[in-house]
Structure formats: structure tokens, C-alpha cells
Scaffold this active site. Structure first.
Site, PDB file in Angstrom:
ATOM      1  N   ASP A 244      25.487 -15.297  14.849  1.00 53.67           N
ATOM      2  CA  ASP A 244      26.025 -15.580  13.518  1.00 53.67           C
ATOM      3  C   ASP A 244      27.447 -16.130  13.619  1.00 53.67           C
ATOM      4  OD1 ASP A 244      26.112 -15.678  10.775  1.00 53.67           O
ATOM      5  OD2 ASP A 244      26.353 -13.523  10.486  1.00 53.67           O
TER       6      ASP A 244
ATOM      7  N   ASN B 272      28.305 -19.666  13.088  1.00 53.88           N
ATOM      8  CA  ASN B 272      28.464 -21.101  13.395  1.00 53.88           C
ATOM      9  C   ASN B 272      29.178 -21.835  12.259  1.00 53.88           C
ATOM     10  OD1 ASN B 272      26.912 -20.521  15.609  1.00 53.88           O
ATOM     11  ND2 ASN B 272      25.076 -21.612  14.911  1.00 53.88           N
TER      12      ASN B 272
ATOM     13  N   ARG C 212      29.232 -28.272   9.206  1.00 56.51           N
ATOM     14  CA  ARG C 212      28.534 -27.097   9.737  1.00 56.51           C
ATOM     15  C   ARG C 212      27.745 -27.415  11.002  1.00 56.51           C
ATOM     16  NH1 ARG C 212      28.026 -22.647   6.671  1.00 56.51           N
ATOM     17  NH2 ARG C 212      26.017 -22.150   7.590  1.00 56.51           N
TER      18      ARG C 212
ATOM     19  N   HIS D  70      26.861 -25.498  14.681  1.00 60.34           N
ATOM     20  CA  HIS D  70      25.543 -25.242  15.273  1.00 60.34           C
ATOM     21  C   HIS D  70      25.447 -25.868  16.673  1.00 60.34           C
ATOM     22  CE1 HIS D  70      24.276 -23.368  11.651  1.00 60.34           C
ATOM     23  NE2 HIS D  70      24.152 -24.460  10.925  1.00 60.34           N
TER      24      HIS D  70
ATOM     25  N   SER E 291      15.604 -17.991  10.949  1.00 64.08           N
ATOM     26  CA  SER E 291      14.807 -16.958  10.268  1.00 64.08           C
ATOM     27  C   SER E 291      13.894 -17.607   9.237  1.00 64.08           C
ATOM     28  CB  SER E 291      15.740 -15.954   9.585  1.00 64.08           C
ATOM     29  OG  SER E 291      16.257 -16.512   8.398  1.00 64.08           O
TER      30      SER E 291
ATOM     31  N   TRP F 256      14.898 -21.381   5.688  1.00 59.48           N
ATOM     32  CA  TRP F 256      14.369 -22.566   4.983  1.00 59.48           C
ATOM     33  C   TRP F 256      15.075 -22.747   3.649  1.00 59.48           C
ATOM     34  CZ3 TRP F 256      11.591 -25.621   7.942  1.00 59.48           C
ATOM     35  CH2 TRP F 256      10.769 -25.082   8.933  1.00 59.48           C
TER      36      TRP F 256
ATOM     37  N   ARG G 195      18.163 -22.800   3.129  1.00 60.42           N
ATOM     38  CA  ARG G 195      19.426 -23.545   3.258  1.00 60.42           C
ATOM     39  C   ARG G 195      19.217 -24.984   2.787  1.00 60.42           C
ATOM     40  NH1 ARG G 195      23.093 -21.374   8.195  1.00 60.42           N
ATOM     41  NH2 ARG G 195      22.693 -19.183   7.784  1.00 60.42           N
TER      42      ARG G 195
ATOM     43  N   LEU H 123      14.251 -14.180  34.097  1.00 55.20           N
ATOM     44  CA  LEU H 123      14.650 -13.771  32.743  1.00 55.20           C
ATOM     45  C   LEU H 123      13.566 -14.228  31.784  1.00 55.20           C
ATOM     46  CD1 LEU H 123      16.967 -12.757  30.732  1.00 55.20           C
ATOM     47  CD2 LEU H 123      17.515 -15.178  30.490  1.00 55.20           C
TER      48      LEU H 123
ATOM     49  N   ARG I 157      25.123  -8.434  17.115  1.00 61.47           N
ATOM     50  CA  ARG I 157      25.329  -9.433  16.068  1.00 61.47           C
ATOM     51  C   ARG I 157      26.767  -9.908  16.155  1.00 61.47           C
ATOM     52  NH1 ARG I 157      22.895 -10.060  10.138  1.00 61.47           N
ATOM     53  NH2 ARG I 157      23.929 -12.014   9.611  1.00 61.47           N
TER      54      ARG I 157
ATOM     55  N   ARG J 207      24.478  -6.361   9.704  1.00 60.91           N
ATOM     56  CA  ARG J 207      23.143  -6.298   9.099  1.00 60.91           C
ATOM     57  C   ARG J 207      22.118  -6.711  10.137  1.00 60.91           C
ATOM     58  NH1 ARG J 207      25.937  -9.121   5.477  1.00 60.91           N
ATOM     59  NH2 ARG J 207      25.289 -11.119   6.334  1.00 60.91           N
TER      60      ARG J 207
ATOM     61  N   GLU K 276      20.535   0.259  20.491  1.00 66.93           N
ATOM     62  CA  GLU K 276      21.954   0.402  20.173  1.00 66.93           C
ATOM     63  C   GLU K 276      22.386  -0.892  19.484  1.00 66.93           C
ATOM     64  OE1 GLU K 276      23.786   3.032  20.549  1.00 66.93           O
ATOM     65  OE2 GLU K 276      22.283   4.171  21.675  1.00 66.93           O
TER      66      GLU K 276
HETATM   67  C1  FPP Z   1      24.138 -18.524  12.012  1.00 62.36           C
HETATM   68  O1  FPP Z   1      25.339 -19.118  11.698  1.00 62.36           O
HETATM   69  C2  FPP Z   1      23.356 -19.330  12.935  1.00 62.36           C
HETATM   70  C3  FPP Z   1      22.157 -19.917  12.644  1.00 62.36           C
HETATM   71  C4  FPP Z   1      21.505 -19.823  11.346  1.00 62.36           C
HETATM   72  C5  FPP Z   1      21.451 -20.730  13.607  1.00 62.36           C
HETATM   73  C6  FPP Z   1      21.538 -20.350  15.043  1.00 62.36           C
HETATM   74  C7  FPP Z   1      21.333 -21.569  15.817  1.00 62.36           C
HETATM   75  C8  FPP Z   1      21.975 -21.915  16.946  1.00 62.36           C
HETATM   76  C9  FPP Z   1      22.918 -21.040  17.637  1.00 62.36           C
HETATM   77  C10 FPP Z   1      21.806 -23.250  17.563  1.00 62.36           C
HETATM   78  C11 FPP Z   1      20.487 -23.600  18.128  1.00 62.36           C
HETATM   79  C12 FPP Z   1      19.734 -22.547  18.780  1.00 62.36           C
HETATM   80  C13 FPP Z   1      19.090 -22.685  19.946  1.00 62.36           C
HETATM   81  C14 FPP Z   1      18.221 -21.592  20.467  1.00 62.36           C
HETATM   82  C15 FPP Z   1      19.190 -23.893  20.757  1.00 62.36           C
HETATM   83  P1  FPP Z   1      25.660 -19.443  10.186  1.00 62.36           P
HETATM   84  O2  FPP Z   1      25.372 -20.871   9.953  1.00 62.36           O
HETATM   85  O3  FPP Z   1      24.933 -18.507   9.288  1.00 62.36           O
HETATM   86  O4  FPP Z   1      27.191 -19.160  10.162  1.00 62.36           O
HETATM   87  P2  FPP Z   1      28.071 -18.668   8.933  1.00 62.36           P
HETATM   88  O5  FPP Z   1      27.555 -17.302   8.542  1.00 62.36           O
HETATM   89  O6  FPP Z   1      29.447 -18.623   9.518  1.00 62.36           O
HETATM   90  O7  FPP Z   1      27.930 -19.689   7.849  1.00 62.36           O
END
Ligand code: FPP
Length: 242
Positions: free
Chosen positions: A22, A24, A35, A39, A67, A71, A73, A133, A190, A196, A209
Site C-alpha cells: 500500500d 503507491n 499515480r 505503481h 483486489s 475495479w 478505481r 521461493l 501492510r 486493515r 502475526e
Molecule cells: C496500493 O497503493 C497498491 C495497489 C493497489 C497496487 C499494487 C501494485 C503494484 C505494487 C505494482 C504491480 C504489481 C506487481 C505484482 C508487478 P495505492 O494506490 O492504494 O496507494 P495510496 O493508498 O497511497 O493511494
């Protein structure tokens, strides 16, 4: 944390780490970037994280990439995330394979584009015998939906006379989840300070944990992973006993 330090106590290195990646968007906002830049940097952090997990001796790594609620977003952000995933798979799978990483996906495959599905399936096929892994990417994944599907499968078995309701055990439920073939996570991390589970591995998290890190996902590195593992090692797991 130093690899040598971890090796001296491998018994307590979590076998399975699951991560809610979380922050990005906030990382990008802090830099006045779109944004998608967050990512993209987040995808780089995935690579760093995999290397660090291998170094630490982690056996299973599950990453929450998208998740079932994502969708909702804006369409252009969903497109950016899917493009990024395709780009990641095209660019990284050969290297993951050379590192003996097995890649596999959990989540519903129904809304994904055919070319995305193809990349996922070929990555799974190519890496299926790898053992260093086990990397699991949760994509279009929602835990409540997964539990509903398990309930449906068990209800069908009861309806068909293959199973009596009173014979249903924890194992029946677990075996009907998408994670049936992997152990439950020992540690769920997280990032970004939010606290959450957001519909992630709800059943499987029963004895995990939980570690919440203040780092934003694009800044996640070996040091952040080491910090979470340190915290895990300081906790005493009792599984409901004394
Ligand atoms: C949450 O940040 C992140 C996501 C919804 C997407 C996670 C995706 C990646 C890390 C990139 C691609 C993944 C792979 C496996 C190659 P947010 O956008 O909710 O951040 P914010 O809460 O700060 O807005």
C-alpha cells in the site's frame, strides 16, 4: 537485517510472508507525480522484495497486487495497473525462473484480458517445478468471495450426498480455498501505515502475526523486510494455547 544473522535463526524466519502493498498513490503525490509513477516504482519494489525474501530464506511470498474491489478505481488507473502487470510478467518471468522461483496466481480469472491470462498461465507453467521461493500474486482477489465459493462447493457436495454437514471440518473449508496448496501466512505485512486487512486472506490470517510498516510500498526494501521479520521474531506465537 543481515543475511548471516537470519541464517543463525532460520527456524524463526517466517515460512510464508504475505504483503499488502500500500502507498503507491501517496508516494507519487508526495512527488507531484501521476499515480502510475507510484505503481511503476511499486513494481520495482516487488523485484527488490523477491530478492530480499529469497536472501532471508522465506519459502512462500504472497503479494496483493489487485483486489476484486480495485475495479472500482477510475478506468485509466485500472488500465495502468493491468498494463504494468503485463509489463512485469514480460520483463521478469525469465529472471524469476532462473532464480528458481515458482510463480502462481490466486484470484478470479473471469475479468482479466486474454493476453494477461496467457502471460499468467505461461508463467505458471514455466516455473511450476521451481522450489526456491513460491511467489503467489493475488490478482482480482477477494477473500470473502473466495470463502463464498468454498461454501458453494461444500453445499454442492452435501446436496450430491458426497458429504454430511456434520462431517464438514476446517480442512474441508481450507481445501476449497484458492490457497489450498500453500501453508497459511505466518506474517502479514501492510505498508503505508494503514492497519486493515482489506479482504486479504481472511481465513488464512487466523494465526498470522500482523506487522504494519510506516514505509510506503515504493520505498520497500530489504531493510523494511528485515524490520518486519525482526518484529515477527520478537512476538510469541501461542496459537490460542498458553
Ligand atoms: C496500493 O497503493 C497498491 C495497489 C493497489 C497496487 C499494487 C501494485 C503494484 C505494487 C505494482 C504491480 C504489481 C506487481 C505484482 C508487478 P495505492 O494506490 O492504494 O496507494 P495510496 O493508498 O497511497 O493511494
Amino acid at each position: 537485517m543481515m543475511a548471516a544473522q537470519l541464517e543463525s535463526d532460520t527456524r524463526r524466519v517466517p515460512r510464508h510472508i504475505a504483503i499488502i502493498m500500500d502507498g503507491n498513490g501517496r508516494w507519487a503525490k508526495q512527488r507531484s507525480l501521476p499515480r502510475v509513477a507510484g505503481h511503476r516504482k511499486g513494481a520495482d519494489a516487488v523485484r527488490t522484495c523477491v530478492t530480499a525474501a529469497i536472501e532471508a530464506g522465506v519459502q512462500y511470498l504472497t503479494l496483493y497486487a489487485f483486489s476484486s474491489e480495485n475495479w472500482n478505481r477510475p478506468a485509466d488507473e485500472v488500465t495502468d495497473l493491468m498494463n504494468l502487470l503485463r509489463h512485469y510478467l514480460r520483463r521478469e518471468v525469465a529472471e524469476l525462473n532462473s532464480k528458481n522461483v515458482r510463480l502462481h496466481f490466486i484470484g478470479k480469472r473471469d475479468r482479466l484480458a486474454p493476453d494477461t491470462l496467457k502471460l499468467m498461465e505461461s508463467a505458471e507453467e514455466l516455473t511450476k517445478d521451481n522450489t526456491r521461493l513460491h511467489m503467489c500474486i493475488a490478482l482480482n482477489y477477494g477473500s470473502q468471495c473466495e470463502i463464498v465459493e468454498a461454501a458453494r462447493a461444500l453445499a454442492s457436495a452435501v446436496k450430491n450426498g458426497d458429504l454430511a454437514p456434520e462431517d464438514i471440518t476446517h480442512a474441508h473449508v481450507a481445501d476449497n480455498l484458492l490457497t489450498a496448496h500453500i501453508p497459511d501466512p505466518d506474517l502479514i505485512i501492510r505498508t503505508s501505515g494503514e492497519q486493515r486487512l482489506s479482504n486479504f486472506l481472511l481465513w488464512q490470517a487466523a494465526y498470522a502475526e500482523l506487522v504494519f510498516l510506516d514505509v510506503l510500498w515504493p520505498d520497500f526494501d530489504a531493510c523494511a523486510l528485515g524490520k518486519a521479520i525482526d518484529e515477527f521474531q520478537q512476538r510469541e506465537r501461542r496459537y490460542g494455547g498458553r
